[in-house]
Write a protein that holds these residues in place. Structure first.
Motif, PDB file in Angstrom:
ATOM      1  N   GLY A 350      61.456  73.933  10.021  1.00  8.89           N
ATOM      2  CA  GLY A 350      60.452  74.709  10.568  1.00  8.89           C
ATOM      3  C   GLY A 350      59.293  73.797  11.135  1.00  8.89           C
ATOM      4  O   GLY A 350      58.559  73.776  12.069  1.00  8.89           O
ATOM      5  N   GLY A 351      58.981  72.759  10.117  1.00 14.88           N
ATOM      6  CA  GLY A 351      58.082  71.925  10.349  1.00 14.88           C
ATOM      7  C   GLY A 351      58.494  70.878  11.519  1.00 14.88           C
ATOM      8  O   GLY A 351      57.779  70.449  12.352  1.00 14.88           O
ATOM      9  N   ILE A 352      59.897  70.457  11.708  1.00 14.01           N
ATOM     10  CA  ILE A 352      60.378  69.748  12.612  1.00 14.01           C
ATOM     11  C   ILE A 352      60.077  70.110  14.205  1.00 14.01           C
ATOM     12  O   ILE A 352      59.854  69.896  15.066  1.00 14.01           O
ATOM     13  N   VAL A 375      51.187  60.720  20.894  1.00 20.37           N
ATOM     14  CA  VAL A 375      52.041  61.116  19.620  1.00 20.37           C
ATOM     15  C   VAL A 375      51.106  60.948  18.397  1.00 20.37           C
ATOM     16  O   VAL A 375      50.666  59.969  17.943  1.00 20.37           O
ATOM     17  N   PRO A 376      50.272  62.107  17.893  1.00 21.66           N
ATOM     18  CA  PRO A 376      49.294  61.811  17.026  1.00 21.66           C
ATOM     19  C   PRO A 376      49.902  61.591  15.778  1.00 21.66           C
ATOM     20  O   PRO A 376      50.123  62.539  14.697  1.00 21.66           O
ATOM     21  N   TRP A 377      50.493  60.611  15.200  1.00 23.07           N
ATOM     22  CA  TRP A 377      51.191  60.318  13.973  1.00 23.07           C
ATOM     23  C   TRP A 377      50.622  60.739  12.804  1.00 23.07           C
ATOM     24  O   TRP A 377      51.165  61.188  11.957  1.00 23.07           O
ATOM     25  N   LEU A 378      49.119  60.622  12.813  1.00 25.50           N
ATOM     26  CA  LEU A 378      48.427  60.884  11.477  1.00 25.50           C
ATOM     27  C   LEU A 378      48.500  62.307  11.087  1.00 25.50           C
ATOM     28  O   LEU A 378      49.141  62.846  10.331  1.00 25.50           O
ATOM     29  N   ILE A 381      52.436  63.139  10.216  1.00 28.25           N
ATOM     30  CA  ILE A 381      52.698  63.157   8.884  1.00 28.25           C
ATOM     31  C   ILE A 381      52.135  64.161   8.093  1.00 28.25           C
ATOM     32  O   ILE A 381      52.632  64.668   6.840  1.00 28.25           O
ATOM     33  N   VAL A 382      50.553  64.446   8.310  1.00 26.64           N
ATOM     34  CA  VAL A 382      50.005  65.577   7.736  1.00 26.64           C
ATOM     35  C   VAL A 382      51.002  66.848   7.667  1.00 26.64           C
ATOM     36  O   VAL A 382      50.854  67.611   6.921  1.00 26.64           O
ATOM     37  N   VAL A 386      52.298  69.090   4.794  1.00 28.91           N
ATOM     38  CA  VAL A 386      51.947  70.348   4.620  1.00 28.91           C
ATOM     39  C   VAL A 386      53.122  71.509   4.355  1.00 28.91           C
ATOM     40  O   VAL A 386      53.338  72.288   3.648  1.00 28.91           O
ATOM     41  N   CYS A 387      54.177  71.023   5.463  1.00 29.36           N
ATOM     42  CA  CYS A 387      55.368  71.978   5.376  1.00 29.36           C
ATOM     43  C   CYS A 387      56.207  71.574   4.162  1.00 29.36           C
ATOM     44  O   CYS A 387      56.764  72.674   3.453  1.00 29.36           O
TER      45      CYS A 387
END
Length: 414
Positions: A350-352, A375-378, A381-382, A386-387
């Protein structure tokens, strides 16, 4: 042995996910939608911030302006508000340009009108052309680039020549069908000008129309577009961005002398750094970021509750399977890990989905703002962490419940 056990638990978890495909897809969609909302909004905000930075960097991140009035802007509770003072005369502006001894480029300009009409033979622009009187340094400090032709020379400025440089949008309007504007004659303000250059497209934004402009020698504008109390703008571009503050201090001291101010007088002019407005705009997006994060967290919390409920149902439905596995030697730890792995896998899938869709949706704003792909890499990653947390927390209670089932009672469960 441990790796074999982990592999076996993963195989069983994946098999269970395939068996309950509809339920799994619905859970993945719940998590994906929540993360799409979070990543999508934050990516869009990053795109807006990048566009703002690019726009004002093009204006010169290491430059500042001396004017008789400052910027009056209010965004939320943040304000940029400065006083309006007496006009800066042509003599004062040119004297400053001559006397400012600092490693920097100085340009003097004056916006004559924003409602001019430009003609060439039978072709005519709308009456919304901005006419700016400039010197030979204007294009450098304002971030303009010549596409065709050339810039003004010092001699042309000094001699009040009737020459002009067109913005890209204005050139297309007055010279349609890919005509070459160079050395053609245009008419504006009742005077005729020979076109010597065309600017590259810069794009419009934040109230500017940098492509629909007509640049003329500042000495010519003083004559053709003359009016009482004309005030001139001085833009200083430091050679080194680290020396902007020093340049501002030096420029303030020089201009105070030119304006004949004593040590007891306050400044009667405004010095505006080019990045003040961009910083204000970027800071104003901070509250939106917090709200977007809150919306995403609430959505993911709902997804976590849904995933936990589905895993509890899965434990109830597979009670007999758990009993059989325990009867043939599976430990409580193995049973717990099986259900925990299943929950984590669903959460990560679901996260991907949410991250990929969110980045694509958010970059629709990049297309609108004509900025680079973000691409908001931060936040990616968050979002992944979270997932992972959602998967662990949602699967922990059902996994513990499954691991504590009595094998005899489980075998008799119908």
């Amino acid at each position: 042995m441990k790796l074999t056990l982990v592999y076996e638990n993963l195989r069983i978890a994946l098999g269970s996910i395939r068996t309950n495909l509809l339920r799994t897809i619905l859970t993945i969609l719940i998590i994906g939608i929540g993360l799409t909302a979070l990543i999508g909004i934050l990516t869009a905000i990053s795109s807006i911030q990048a566009a703002i930075s690019n726009k004002f960097t093009g204006m010169g991140a290491n430059s500042f302006t001396i004017e008789n009035r400052g910027i009056n802007v209010q965004i939320g509770k943040r304000k940029l508000r400065n006083k309006r003072y007496g006009s800066i005369t042509f003599r004062e502006a040119m004297q400053f340009k001559d006397e400012f001894d600092f490693p920097a480029v100085v340009a003097v300009s004056h916006t004559a009108t924003g409602a001019a009409t430009v003609k060439h033979e039978s072709d005519k622009s709308n009456p919304n052309v901005m006419v700016i009187g400039v010197d030979e340094n204007f294009m450098d400090v304002e971030g303009h680039t010549i596409l065709r032709g050339r810039n003004f020379t010092q001699q042309e400025i000094k001699d009040n020549r009737y020459v002009a440089v067109l913005g890209s949008a204005l050139a297309k309007k007055v010279f349609p069908n890919s005509q070459n504007p160079l050395d053609k004659v245009i008419v504006s303000g009742g005077a005729k000008y020979r076109v010597i250059g065309v600017l590259e497209e810069k794009g419009a934004g934040f109230g500017s129309q940098s492509d629909n402009i007509l640049l003329l020698p500042i000495t010519n504008v003083r004559q053709v577009f003359s009016r009482p109390n004309m005030s001139y703008k001085i833009v200083v571009k430091a050679n080194d961005s680290q020396q902007v503050d020093a340049a501002i201090s030096e420029a303030t001291g020089v201009f105070r002398i030119i304006r004949r101010l004593t040590v007891h007088d306050e400044d009667n002019f405004n010095v505006n750094k080019s990045d003040n407005l961009s910083r204000l705009l970027i800071e104003s997006t901070g509250q939106v970021t917090i709200i977007a994060f809150g919306i995403g967290v609430i959505t993911l919390l709902g997804a976590a509750i849904g995933l936990m409920n589905i895993m509890l149902v899965a434990v109830a439905e597979r009670t007999r399977e758990i009993g059989i596995r325990k009867a043939i030697g599976a430990s409580s730890k193995a049973i717990r890990n099986q259900f925990l792995f299943e929950s984590i896998i669903i959460g990560q899938i679901g996260g991907i989905v949410g991250i990929v869709v969110g980045v694509m949706v958010g970059n629709l704003m990049s297309m609108v703002m004509k900025s680079n792909f973000i691409v908001p890499w931060l936040w990616v990653i968050v979002g992944a962490l979270v997932c992972l947390a959602v998967g662990v927390l949602s699967g922990l209670l059902p996994a513990l419940k499954a691991s504590k089932l009595d094998p005899i009672d489980s075998l008799r469960y119908e």
